[in-house]
Design a protein around this motif. Structure first.
Motif, mmCIF file in Angstrom:
data_model
loop_
_atom_site.group_PDB
_atom_site.id
_atom_site.type_symbol
_atom_site.label_atom_id
_atom_site.label_comp_id
_atom_site.label_asym_id
_atom_site.label_seq_id
_atom_site.Cartn_x
_atom_site.Cartn_y
_atom_site.Cartn_z
ATOM 1 N N GLY A 13 0.796 -1.221 0.000
ATOM 2 C CA GLY A 13 0.000 0.000 0.000
ATOM 3 C C GLY A 13 0.827 1.270 0.000
ATOM 4 N N GLN A 14 2.135 1.186 0.308
ATOM 5 C CA GLN A 14 2.977 2.381 0.284
ATOM 6 C C GLN A 14 3.089 2.922 -1.142
ATOM 7 O OE1 GLN A 14 6.482 0.752 2.221
ATOM 8 N NE2 GLN A 14 6.171 2.071 3.987
ATOM 9 N N LYS A 15 3.165 4.245 -1.248
ATOM 10 C CA LYS A 15 3.218 4.895 -2.550
ATOM 11 C C LYS A 15 4.635 4.862 -3.113
ATOM 12 C CE LYS A 15 -1.114 5.983 -2.414
ATOM 13 N NZ LYS A 15 -2.075 5.282 -3.301
ATOM 14 N N VAL A 16 4.724 4.743 -4.424
ATOM 15 C CA VAL A 16 6.006 4.806 -5.121
ATOM 16 C C VAL A 16 5.847 5.741 -6.320
ATOM 17 C CG1 VAL A 16 6.686 2.472 -4.449
ATOM 18 C CG2 VAL A 16 5.497 2.827 -6.621
ATOM 19 N N GLY A 17 6.976 6.277 -6.766
ATOM 20 C CA GLY A 17 7.012 7.063 -7.994
ATOM 21 C C GLY A 17 7.976 6.410 -8.962
ATOM 22 N N VAL A 18 7.593 6.288 -10.225
ATOM 23 C CA VAL A 18 8.459 5.663 -11.215
ATOM 24 C C VAL A 18 8.698 6.627 -12.364
ATOM 25 C CG1 VAL A 18 7.652 3.359 -10.610
ATOM 26 C CG2 VAL A 18 6.564 4.552 -12.492
ATOM 27 N N GLN A 19 9.915 6.578 -12.901
ATOM 28 C CA GLN A 19 10.287 7.392 -14.050
ATOM 29 C C GLN A 19 10.943 6.508 -15.094
ATOM 30 O OE1 GLN A 19 12.449 10.493 -11.568
ATOM 31 N NE2 GLN A 19 11.550 11.833 -13.120
ATOM 32 N N THR A 20 10.769 6.887 -16.350
ATOM 33 C CA THR A 20 11.357 6.142 -17.455
ATOM 34 C C THR A 20 11.984 7.108 -18.437
ATOM 35 O OG1 THR A 20 10.874 4.626 -19.284
ATOM 36 C CG2 THR A 20 9.123 6.128 -18.647
#
Length: 375
Positions: free
Chosen positions: A221-228
Motif C-alpha cells: 500500500g505504500q506509494k512509489v514514484g516511477v520514471q522512465t
C-alpha cells in the motif's frame, strides 16, 4: 705576421672569457630567483571556505531499478492441428474478453455435432415415452434405467464434439492489446503454434529490489514514484502490492512489486524504470557533496580547528545522497566547521586561511572615491 696572430688569439681568449662570465652571472641570477619563488611557494597557505555542520530534515527514500510487466500477459496459441480459415484481428488491436481472434477448420466436427444432437433428441423422446409406462409398472426398472443411461451418453457425446469445435475457435481470454500476427489464412497450425500475444496494460507491474536494511519499513500500500527514459520529466504514481518473504543471500535484498495505473497507455511492458519509495522523514546531518573526498572505499572530509588554524581529516560514513547533498551517519558533529571549498589542496594537519564567500561591496560601506572626483 706573428704579431697579428698573437692579437687574434688574445681577442678570441678575451671574447670566450666574457661569454663564460656572462653565462655564470645569468645562471646565478636565475637560480636565485628560482630559490626565492620556491621559498614563496613553500610558505603559501591554502585558502578555504568553511561552514558549520548542521542537521536537516531528510526525506527517507529508497531508489531502485525496475522492469515493467503487463498486468496480464499471454501468448495466444493453437490448441489443435488444423488449417487457419479465418482471422478476425489486426496487429496491435485492442480486444474485449471473449472476442474471436482466429477460426480453425471445424467442418467435420460441425457435422458430428448435428449427428450427436439428433441422437440426443431421439434418446430423450424414448425416455419421455417410457417414463409413464415405468410409473404405471408396465415396463421394468431395467428398461427405464437403460433409457436414462442412453440420454446421458448422448449428452456426453454432444459435449465432446462441442469441446472439439471450441478448440478450433481461438478467443481472447481477457481484454487487452494484441501484438503482431504470426499466421495467415491457409496456414497449418498445431498445439503450441504462437499466433500472437495479448497484454493487459491498463496497469503496469514494476518489480524492483529493496536493500535488507529497509526491508522492515516496506509495507503493501505504500506509494512509489516511477520514471522512465521515454518520459524523463514525468513521475508516474503507483503503490506496492506484494513483498517477497525472502531475502536474497547473494544481493542481501528483497524483491518488491508495485502496480502503476496506466490509463493513457503511455507505459509498456519491458520498460526500464527508476523507482523511488518514500519511507517518511528523519533528522540527520546533511552536508554538500563537494566537501567530501574519497580514498578507495574510504570517505573523508576536513574539519577546521579555529584555535590551531589547521584542518583535521575525518573518516566519515555516508547515508543517503540527494541533489548535491549527502547524509552523514558518523564522523562529524553538529557545530564543527566543515571545509566546503578548497579541499583538493589539503592534507591532514595543514595550516589554512579561512576566506569569506560574501561578495565584495555588500558590506554597506561606500568605496572611497578620489578627491575632487565629479568636479
Amino acid at each position: 705576421m706573428k704579431l697579428k696572430t698573437f692579437f687574434l688569439r688574445t681577442f678570441e681568449f678575451l671574447l670566450g672569457g666574457a661569454i663564460l662570465a656572462g653565462a655564470v652571472i645569468f645562471y646565478m641570477k636565475t637560480g636565485t630567483e628560482r630559490t626565492i619563488n620556491s621559498g614563496r611557494r613553500r610558505v603559501e597557505i591554502p585558502a578555504v571556505k568553511v561552514q558549520p555542520v548542521k542537521t536537516a530534515t531528510i526525506p527517507a527514500r529508497v531508489e531502485g531499478i525496475g522492469t515493467g510487466l503487463a498486468k496480464e500477459s499471454v501468448d495466444i496459441t493453437a490448441n489443435a492441428t488444423e488449417l487457419v480459415v479465418g482471422i478476425y484481428f489486426d496487429d496491435g488491436q485492442a480486444v474485449a474478453k471473449g472476442q474471436r481472434l482466429v477460426q480453425l477448420r471445424d467442418d467435420q466436427y460441425q457435422a458430428e455435432l448435428q449427428q450427436t444432437r439428433i441422437n440426443l433428441a431421439e434418446q430423450e423422446r424414448e425416455l419421455k415415452r417410457i417414463t409413464p409406462l415405468y410409473h404405471a409398472r408396465i415396463t421394468s426398472q431395467k428398461d427405464y434405467d437403460a433409457a436414462k443411461t442412453a440420454v446421458s451418453r448422448a449428452k456426453t457425446a454432444v459435449g465432446i464434439v462441442e469441446y472439439q469445435i471450441g478448440n478450433r475457435r481461438i478467443s481472447a481470454p481477457f481484454a487487452g492489446k494484441l501484438g503482431m500476427r504470426n499466421v495467415s489464412i491457409g496456414d497449418l497450425v498445431s498445439p503450441g503454434t504462437k499466433i500472437t500475444t495479448l497484454d493487459d496494460i491498463s496497469s503496469i507491474k514494476v518489480d524492483f529490489r529493496v536493500p535488507e536494511k529497509y526491508y522492515p519499513e516496506v509495507r503493501p500500500g505504500q506509494k512509489v514514484g516511477v520514471q522512465t527514459a521515454s518520459f524523463p520529466d514525468r513521475v508516474f504514481s503507483g503503490s506496492i502490492t506484494a513483498i517477497s518473504p525472502r531475502i536474497d543471500p547473494v544481493t542481501r535484498s528483497a524483491e518488491v512489486r508495485a502496480m502503476v495505473p496506466n490509463p493513457e497507455g503511455k507505459l509498456a511492458p519491458g520498460m526500464l524504470f527508476v523507482v523511488t519509495l518514500e519511507l517518511g522523514d528523519r533528522t540527520s546531518i546533511n552536508v554538500p557533496e563537494q566537501a567530501l573526498m574519497s580514498l578507495g572505499e574510504i570517505q573523508y572530509a576536513f574539519v577546521y580547528k579555529p584555535g590551531q588554524k589547521r584542518v583535521e581529516r575525518r573518516e566519515i560514513k555516508l547515508g543517503q545522497r540527494s541533489r548535491g547533498q549527502a547524509e552523514i551517519l558518523s564522523g562529524l558533529k553538529v557545530g564543527e566547521l566543515l571545509v566546503v571549498d578548497g579541499v583538493l589542496k589539503l592534507v591532514d594537519g595543514a595550516a589554512v586561511q579561512v576566506i569569506s564567500d560574501r561578495p565584495a561591496g555588500k558590506s554597506g560601506k561606500k568605496p572611497a572615491g578620489k578627491k575632487g572626483a565629479g568636479k
